[in-house]
Design a protein around this motif. Structure first.
Motif, PDB file in Angstrom:
ATOM      1  N   THR A   5      72.882 -20.683 -51.641  1.00  0.00           N
ATOM      2  CA  THR A   5      73.205 -21.437 -52.502  1.00  0.00           C
ATOM      3  C   THR A   5      72.843 -22.791 -52.393  1.00  0.00           C
ATOM      4  O   THR A   5      72.854 -23.366 -51.154  1.00  0.00           O
ATOM      5  N   ALA A   6      72.132 -23.417 -53.230  1.00  0.00           N
ATOM      6  CA  ALA A   6      71.512 -24.907 -52.904  1.00  0.00           C
ATOM      7  C   ALA A   6      71.087 -25.211 -54.346  1.00  0.00           C
ATOM      8  O   ALA A   6      71.158 -24.550 -55.721  1.00  0.00           O
ATOM      9  N   VAL A   7      70.677 -26.560 -54.172  1.00  0.00           N
ATOM     10  CA  VAL A   7      69.916 -27.115 -55.517  1.00  0.00           C
ATOM     11  C   VAL A   7      68.525 -26.906 -55.309  1.00  0.00           C
ATOM     12  O   VAL A   7      67.938 -27.275 -54.286  1.00  0.00           O
TER      13      VAL A   7
ATOM     14  N   GLY B 261      66.220 -30.966 -60.410  1.00  0.00           N
ATOM     15  CA  GLY B 261      67.013 -30.048 -59.857  1.00  0.00           C
ATOM     16  C   GLY B 261      67.556 -29.055 -60.523  1.00  0.00           C
ATOM     17  O   GLY B 261      67.964 -29.272 -61.835  1.00  0.00           O
ATOM     18  N   THR B 262      67.617 -27.908 -60.213  1.00  0.00           N
ATOM     19  CA  THR B 262      68.629 -26.836 -60.726  1.00  0.00           C
ATOM     20  C   THR B 262      69.636 -26.076 -59.759  1.00  0.00           C
ATOM     21  O   THR B 262      69.150 -25.711 -58.397  1.00  0.00           O
ATOM     22  N   GLN B 263      71.019 -25.980 -60.109  1.00  0.00           N
ATOM     23  CA  GLN B 263      71.802 -25.183 -59.070  1.00  0.00           C
ATOM     24  C   GLN B 263      71.609 -23.762 -59.280  1.00  0.00           C
ATOM     25  O   GLN B 263      71.678 -23.101 -60.080  1.00  0.00           O
TER      26      GLN B 263
ATOM     27  N   THR C 210      73.727 -20.619 -57.253  1.00  0.00           N
ATOM     28  CA  THR C 210      75.068 -20.630 -56.490  1.00  0.00           C
ATOM     29  C   THR C 210      75.117 -18.931 -56.380  1.00  0.00           C
ATOM     30  O   THR C 210      74.967 -18.110 -57.596  1.00  0.00           O
TER      31      THR C 210
ATOM     32  N   GLY D 190      68.536 -21.759 -62.896  1.00  0.00           N
ATOM     33  CA  GLY D 190      69.493 -21.616 -62.151  1.00  0.00           C
ATOM     34  C   GLY D 190      70.762 -20.965 -62.628  1.00  0.00           C
ATOM     35  O   GLY D 190      70.711 -20.992 -63.807  1.00  0.00           O
TER      36      GLY D 190
ATOM     37  N   TYR E 140      64.578 -27.568 -56.206  1.00  0.00           N
ATOM     38  CA  TYR E 140      63.780 -28.712 -56.668  1.00  0.00           C
ATOM     39  C   TYR E 140      62.431 -28.423 -56.808  1.00  0.00           C
ATOM     40  O   TYR E 140      61.903 -27.893 -55.906  1.00  0.00           O
TER      41      TYR E 140
ATOM     42  N   ARG F 193      64.531 -26.566 -51.380  1.00  0.00           N
ATOM     43  CA  ARG F 193      66.112 -26.722 -51.749  1.00  0.00           C
ATOM     44  C   ARG F 193      67.042 -27.380 -50.746  1.00  0.00           C
ATOM     45  O   ARG F 193      66.543 -27.518 -49.692  1.00  0.00           O
TER      46      ARG F 193
ATOM     47  N   PRO G 139      74.363 -27.372 -49.679  1.00  0.00           N
ATOM     48  CA  PRO G 139      75.719 -28.274 -49.302  1.00  0.00           C
ATOM     49  C   PRO G 139      75.619 -28.739 -47.857  1.00  0.00           C
ATOM     50  O   PRO G 139      75.663 -27.937 -46.855  1.00  0.00           O
TER      51      PRO G 139
END
Length: 124
Positions: free
Chosen positions: A91-93, A117-119, A121, A9, A95, A38, A41
Motif C-alpha cells: 500500500t503506497a502512492v 502519483g497513483t494510490q 491500496t 492504481g 510515482y 513508491r 504511509p
C-alpha cells in the motif's frame, strides 16, 4: 514542458494484481531512464523499479523482486509496472519519474521529473 501521468492504481485484495501505466510527454522519451517510486504511509519514498532508456536493463528493490515487472514502450512514450502477489505492505502512492541523464537511475537525485502519483491500496 515534461509531463508524466500515472494510471491504474486502485483498491485490490492481497494476492491480487495491478498494472500501472505512466504516459510521458514533453521530451524525447526513449533517451532517458524511467523509474517507479513508491511512498507508503509514514515512510520515505523509495525506488521500487527502474528501467534503462532502451529497456535492456532493469532494477528492482529487494522487497519487490519476483513480483514487480517494469517495462516500457518507447513507441507509445509509456512505461508500465506489473504488480503481482500484492501484499498489504505494498500500500503506497506510486510515482513514475524520468532521469536527468540518458541512463538508468538508481537514486532519487538522479531523477528530474515526477508524476502526480497513483494510490495503490491492498486490503488483507
Amino acid at each position: 514542458q515534461v509531463q508524466l501521468r500515472e494510471s491504474g492504481g486502485g483498491l485490490v485484495q492481497a494476492g491480487g494484481s495491478l498494472r500501472l501505466g505512466c504516459a510521458a510527454s514533453g521530451r524525447t522519451f526513449s533517451r532517458y531512464g524511467m523509474g517507479w517510486f513508491r511512498q507508503a504511509p509514514g515512510k520515505e519514498r523509495e525506488l521500487a523499479a527502474a528501467i534503462s532508456p532502451a529497456g535492456e536493463s532493469t532494477y528492482y528493490t529487494d522487497s519487490v523482486k519476483g513480483r514487480f515487472t517494469i517495462s516500457r514502450d518507447n513507441a507509445k512514450n509509456t512505461i508500465y509496472l506489473q504488480i503481482n502477489s500484492l501484499k498489504p505492505e505494498d500500500t503506497a502512492v506510486f510515482y513514475c519519474a524520468t532521469t536527468k541523464y540518458p541512463r538508468i537511475g538508481f537514486k532519487e537525485d538522479e531523477y528530474a521529473y515526477w508524476g502526480q502519483g497513483t494510490q495503490v491500496t491492498v486490503s488483507s
